[in-house]
Design a protein around this motif. Structure first.
Motif, mmCIF file in Angstrom:
data_model
loop_
_atom_site.group_PDB
_atom_site.id
_atom_site.type_symbol
_atom_site.label_atom_id
_atom_site.label_comp_id
_atom_site.label_asym_id
_atom_site.label_seq_id
_atom_site.Cartn_x
_atom_site.Cartn_y
_atom_site.Cartn_z
ATOM 1 N N ARG A 1 -26.513 -65.613 74.632
ATOM 2 C CA ARG A 1 -27.014 -66.642 75.231
ATOM 3 C C ARG A 1 -25.833 -67.353 75.462
ATOM 4 O O ARG A 1 -25.147 -68.673 76.067
ATOM 5 C CB ARG A 1 -28.131 -67.187 74.160
ATOM 6 C CG ARG A 1 -28.844 -68.298 75.269
ATOM 7 C CD ARG A 1 -29.696 -69.038 74.054
ATOM 8 N NE ARG A 1 -29.974 -71.036 74.733
ATOM 9 C CZ ARG A 1 -28.678 -71.770 75.641
ATOM 10 N NH1 ARG A 1 -28.345 -71.427 74.990
ATOM 11 N NH2 ARG A 1 -30.022 -72.638 76.036
ATOM 12 N N ALA B 1 -29.458 -84.489 72.232
ATOM 13 C CA ALA B 1 -28.867 -84.149 71.485
ATOM 14 C C ALA B 1 -28.075 -82.951 72.031
ATOM 15 O O ALA B 1 -29.241 -81.860 73.287
ATOM 16 C CB ALA B 1 -28.906 -83.095 70.369
ATOM 17 N N PRO C 1 -38.362 -71.209 67.927
ATOM 18 C CA PRO C 1 -37.097 -72.066 68.565
ATOM 19 C C PRO C 1 -35.856 -71.561 69.307
ATOM 20 O O PRO C 1 -35.281 -72.143 69.901
ATOM 21 C CB PRO C 1 -36.283 -72.776 67.820
ATOM 22 C CG PRO C 1 -36.976 -71.549 66.085
ATOM 23 C CD PRO C 1 -38.014 -71.477 66.319
ATOM 24 N N LYS D 1 -35.698 -79.099 81.162
ATOM 25 C CA LYS D 1 -35.530 -80.952 81.307
ATOM 26 C C LYS D 1 -35.026 -81.195 82.832
ATOM 27 O O LYS D 1 -34.546 -80.344 83.513
ATOM 28 C CB LYS D 1 -34.107 -81.108 80.169
ATOM 29 C CG LYS D 1 -34.626 -80.294 78.937
ATOM 30 C CD LYS D 1 -33.479 -81.549 78.152
ATOM 31 C CE LYS D 1 -34.343 -81.083 76.846
ATOM 32 N NZ LYS D 1 -32.512 -81.676 75.702
ATOM 33 N N LEU E 1 -37.647 -72.748 72.395
ATOM 34 C CA LEU E 1 -37.327 -74.436 72.523
ATOM 35 C C LEU E 1 -35.775 -74.997 73.000
ATOM 36 O O LEU E 1 -35.665 -76.095 73.209
ATOM 37 C CB LEU E 1 -37.208 -75.078 71.450
ATOM 38 C CG LEU E 1 -38.959 -75.389 70.565
ATOM 39 C CD1 LEU E 1 -39.317 -75.755 69.127
ATOM 40 C CD2 LEU E 1 -39.955 -75.846 71.597
ATOM 41 N N LEU E 2 -35.218 -73.902 73.025
ATOM 42 C CA LEU E 2 -33.386 -73.622 72.989
ATOM 43 C C LEU E 2 -33.080 -73.712 74.734
ATOM 44 O O LEU E 2 -32.149 -73.733 74.561
ATOM 45 C CB LEU E 2 -32.437 -73.062 72.460
ATOM 46 C CG LEU E 2 -32.187 -73.823 70.558
ATOM 47 C CD1 LEU E 2 -31.501 -72.347 69.623
ATOM 48 C CD2 LEU E 2 -31.751 -75.152 71.214
ATOM 49 N N MET F 1 -28.413 -79.623 68.508
ATOM 50 C CA MET F 1 -30.168 -78.869 68.913
ATOM 51 C C MET F 1 -30.527 -77.934 67.713
ATOM 52 O O MET F 1 -31.407 -77.726 66.815
ATOM 53 C CB MET F 1 -30.456 -78.711 70.088
ATOM 54 C CG MET F 1 -31.747 -79.074 70.064
ATOM 55 S SD MET F 1 -32.413 -78.810 71.667
ATOM 56 C CE MET F 1 -31.529 -80.173 72.911
ATOM 57 N N PHE F 2 -29.790 -76.755 68.514
ATOM 58 C CA PHE F 2 -29.289 -75.608 67.241
ATOM 59 C C PHE F 2 -29.374 -76.052 66.036
ATOM 60 O O PHE F 2 -29.703 -74.684 64.784
ATOM 61 C CB PHE F 2 -28.601 -74.491 67.739
ATOM 62 C CG PHE F 2 -28.536 -73.557 66.700
ATOM 63 C CD1 PHE F 2 -27.796 -73.118 66.326
ATOM 64 C CD2 PHE F 2 -29.577 -72.157 67.057
ATOM 65 C CE1 PHE F 2 -27.049 -72.097 65.707
ATOM 66 C CE2 PHE F 2 -29.576 -71.049 66.505
ATOM 67 C CZ PHE F 2 -28.787 -71.366 65.417
ATOM 68 N N VAL G 1 -35.402 -75.085 76.779
ATOM 69 C CA VAL G 1 -36.831 -75.676 77.574
ATOM 70 C C VAL G 1 -36.387 -75.896 78.938
ATOM 71 O O VAL G 1 -34.646 -76.356 79.242
ATOM 72 C CB VAL G 1 -37.371 -77.601 77.182
ATOM 73 C CG1 VAL G 1 -37.677 -76.677 76.127
ATOM 74 C CG2 VAL G 1 -36.176 -77.671 76.378
ATOM 75 N N VAL H 1 -26.703 -78.741 72.328
ATOM 76 C CA VAL H 1 -27.448 -77.494 72.853
ATOM 77 C C VAL H 1 -26.887 -77.139 71.400
ATOM 78 O O VAL H 1 -28.380 -77.095 69.874
ATOM 79 C CB VAL H 1 -26.700 -76.036 73.293
ATOM 80 C CG1 VAL H 1 -27.364 -75.065 72.678
ATOM 81 C CG2 VAL H 1 -27.517 -76.439 74.286
ATOM 82 N N MET I 1 -32.827 -77.021 64.471
ATOM 83 C CA MET I 1 -33.665 -76.251 64.612
ATOM 84 C C MET I 1 -33.644 -75.305 63.443
ATOM 85 O O MET I 1 -34.799 -75.185 62.893
ATOM 86 C CB MET I 1 -33.870 -75.448 66.105
ATOM 87 C CG MET I 1 -34.514 -76.774 66.932
ATOM 88 S SD MET I 1 -34.956 -76.343 68.284
ATOM 89 C CE MET I 1 -35.174 -77.181 69.155
ATOM 90 N N ALA J 1 -36.686 -80.496 70.268
ATOM 91 C CA ALA J 1 -36.108 -79.389 72.235
ATOM 92 C C ALA J 1 -36.535 -81.132 72.687
ATOM 93 O O ALA J 1 -36.161 -80.320 73.560
ATOM 94 C CB ALA J 1 -36.902 -78.848 72.001
#
Lengths: 212, 126
Positions: free
Chosen positions: A55, B49, A203, A212, A207-208, B54-55, A210, B51, B58, B45
């Motif tokens: 990713r 913020a 997550p 938007k 969640l990473l 956010m990572f 999503v 990535v 999380m 999520a």
């Protein structure tokens, strides 16, 4: 006195035996389950790290998960799995308190929650396949998305399904008297581990990514 | 009197660990806290913020959830401390050692990983 007796209990005047109480006071089947959990956590960690590598290394990674229905589905699945862990805990506590009926009931409820989780997950898979997601192609971006998604979630789903089968088998045999509370406790460790892995899968996979 | 830190509070010599004599309320509280942490992950999520941040958030929340599940649902807190420490050290070492590839991930972000193009048509079309 046999050699085994001397090893276990000592030879009287020579002091305690070679094989004293087990290390950490943990029964061998529980120790075996903990060792399996450590090994399996390494497997899942390897899959998730590989997914994270891909990713991070791919500029056109798709972010296809809309709030409805994908993220709502993930929320429901997370709630189901965490609640099933609580039910398993209640079942093990009842078994340790020698309440067989309650222990069996909680174990079967846990299995039911696991089945619900698997059903929702398969429904999600079917939805994504209908949208055109395959192992090495999808309509949104990098062709590696499908392979990594189905691999990670499929590995977890296979653990859930295996756990459900084990819950049903062990629950029925526990009620029949063939297994005891310790066996239910060991199975409970596995089920909590499956829930624990999901806490990292959600997550990373959903969640990473999503929309938007 | 010296406290033997190798033994969990309710482990008596010769008896198995994890007596299950503590209150159920504690586990209900842990369950609710785990649900709240999971809910906050979903909130993160949809935050503004980037990535990476956010990572990080999380991962922190996931580790907190996993820690609570390990210590209380899996009763690792009630086992003998040497068992707990052995499992923790070994598992964390293995998981930490797996992270060696991240620098390469950032390198290939610039140079592109194999099969990472957006083209879906074969490249040898005439």
């Amino acid at each position: 006195m046999s050699q085994a007796d001397i090893a276990m209990h000592g030879a009287g005047q020579h002091g305690p035996g070679v094989m004293a109480e087990p290390a950490f006071s943990v029964p061998s089947k529980k120790m075996a389950m903990w060792l399996f959990i450590i090994a399996d956590s390494a497997t899942f960690a390897a899959c998730l790290v590989a997914y994270g590598f891909l990713r991070n290394a791919t500029p056109n990674w798709p972010t296809p998960f809309a709030f409805s229905p994908s993220i709502i589905n993930a929320m429901v699945m997370t709630f189901i799995l965490i609640t099933s862990s609580l039910f398993m805990l209640l079942g093990v506590r009842a078994a340790k308190a020698f309440d067989k009926t309650a222990a069996f009931r909680w174990t079967m409820l846990t299995a039911l929650m696991g089945l619900a989780f698997a059903g929702l997950h398969l429904r999600e898979w079917m939805g994504m396949i209908d949208e055109g997601v395959r192992m090495f192609s999808n309509p949104w971006g990098s062709s590696l998305f499908g392979a990594s998604f189905f691999a990670v979630t499929g590995l977890h789903l296979s653990h859930v399904v295996g756990g459900v089968v084990a819950l049903i088998v062990v629950g029925i045999r526990y009620k029949g008297g063939r297994y005891n509370a310790d066996d239910l406790e060991v199975l409970g460790l596995y089920w909590h581990f499956v829930d624990l892995v999901w806490m990292f899968v959600v997550p990373s996979i959903y969640l990473l990514n999503v929309k938007k | 009197m010296m406290v033997d830190i190798t033994k969990a509070p309710d482990v008596k010599p010769g008896e198995p660990a994890v007596q299950y004599r503590d209150s159920l309320g504690k586990y209900i509280v842990v369950y609710i806290v785990i649900l709240m942490i999971a809910a906050s992950q979903f909130a993160v999520a949809y935050s503004s913020a980037d990535v990476t941040a956010m990572f990080g958030r999380m991962l922190f929340l996931a580790l907190a959830e996993a820690g609570l599940a390990l210590l209380f649902f899996m009763h690792l807190w009630a086992e003998k401390r040497t068992f707990f420490v052995s499992i923790a050290v070994f598992t964390l070492f293995v998981l930490g050692a797996m992270q060696y590839g991240w620098t390469d991930a950032f390198r290939t972000l610039v140079g592109h990983a194999p099969y990472s193009t957006t083209e879906t048509q074969p490249t040898n079309q005439q």
